[in-house]
Enzyme design. Structure first.
Site: not given
Length: 316
Positions: A17, A133, A168
């Protein structure tokens, strides 16, 4: 996430992202920071292969793979970097300091299942880079093991578990390509992003601790909102959107790591529409109007001395 069944194995390609907007609103009573961020997924993927397996013999996949001897019984993780081992950025944790293992353990804890799994993780997303990641891999693990182990947990329960593991992770579980995230990242509002965006992403050899960057940051006296950027992207006003990129974590990151400063100066000399750091760093990205322009500018960033440079686009 991109998912396919491969015999008895479940293979998941899980994306990185970028934070196109990140504002720090204040410190929360729980020690985390209240934030507002616009995140988009891009076409840079890790790959996880999940196989239910009661026995385990650690595959010798590359020189960077490490022993799984310290893992709890029946959860086995092996990791390697894609490409040639001689270009490996370094070893990848395979114990409880890897979110993949912690996600599998948490699922076993809350459901009581004793089923086991072999997980092979192929990394392409740089670590300690602000590209999430590890969070993306964790989300893939929660989703895949819920399916592989036939646990039947509803989406909302998986989101609750994701919030326990990190900030996240829930974003990737929603399987949306763009969202405004609030709270500490767990409150997710998917947004329409009809434009396909093209980026050059550069990662220096150094990394940054997310906790250290957040400790250094202070909320601004005048806070900004992600809404103008969301509106500009929705209306296709790319040049306006580029001027609205914002990351409140970049100034403290630059204080802690001169590589971020070097990347800012390098990108400033090139004709990107806009550029900034992603997340808590150290990755840096530039927004381009076309894919061909991104490829050309990536070559110029490499020629300026940046080795780890990618071209990636948002997924429509």
């Amino acid at each position: 996430m991109l998912v396919r069944q491969q015999g008895s194995a479940l293979v998941v390609h899980t994306p990185a992202k970028l934070n196109l907007f990140l504002e720090i609103l204040g410190k929360r009573p729980d020690g985390f920071h209240e934030l507002e961020t616009l995140m988009v997924t891009v076409g840079l993927y890790d790959t996880l292969r999940f196989t239910e397996d009661e026995s385990f013999a650690s595959p010798s996949r590359s020189a960077t793979a490490t022993s799984a001897a310290d893992l709890p019984s029946d959860i086995h993780l092996s990791c390697c970097w894609a490409g040639s081992p001689e270009f490996s950025p370094g070893p990848i944790p395979t114990g409880r300091d890897n979110l993949v293992v912690r996600a599998a353990e948490l699922l076993r804890e809350v459901t009581g299942t004793r089923r086991g799994v072999s997980i092979e993780l192929t990394k392409r997303i740089p670590m300690a880079a602000g590209l999430a990641g590890g969070s993306s891999d964790c989300a893939a693990t929660l989703w895949a093991l819920n399916r592989l182990w036939k646990l039947g947990l509803p989406d909302q329960r998986l989101l609750e578990l994701a919030a326990r593991l990190g900030s996240d992770i829930a974003f990737f579980l929603t399987r949306t390509s763009a969202a405004v995230c609030r709270g500490r990242g767990e409150i997710i509002e998917p947004v329409a992003a009809p434009m396909r965006l093209h980026f050059v992403i550069a990662k220096p050899t150094s990394g940054l601790s997310t906790a250290a960057v957040f400790r250094q940051c202070r909320p601004a006296a005048s806070l900004r909102s992600a809404q103008p950027l969301v509106d500009s992207l929705r209306l296709g006003r790319l040049s306006v959107a580029a001027r609205q990129l914002h990351n409140a974590l970049q100034p403290p990151a630059e204080q802690l790591n001169s590589d971020v400063v070097h990347l800012r100066r390098t990108f400033s000399r090139l004709p990107f529409l806009g550029h900034q750091m992603s997340g808590s760093g150290t990755s840096y990205f530039g927004l381009c109007s076309q894919l061909d322009q991104a490829r050309a500018l990536a070559a110029r960033v490499r020629s300026a001395g940046c080795d780890d440079v990618f071209v990636a686009s948002t997924q429509p």
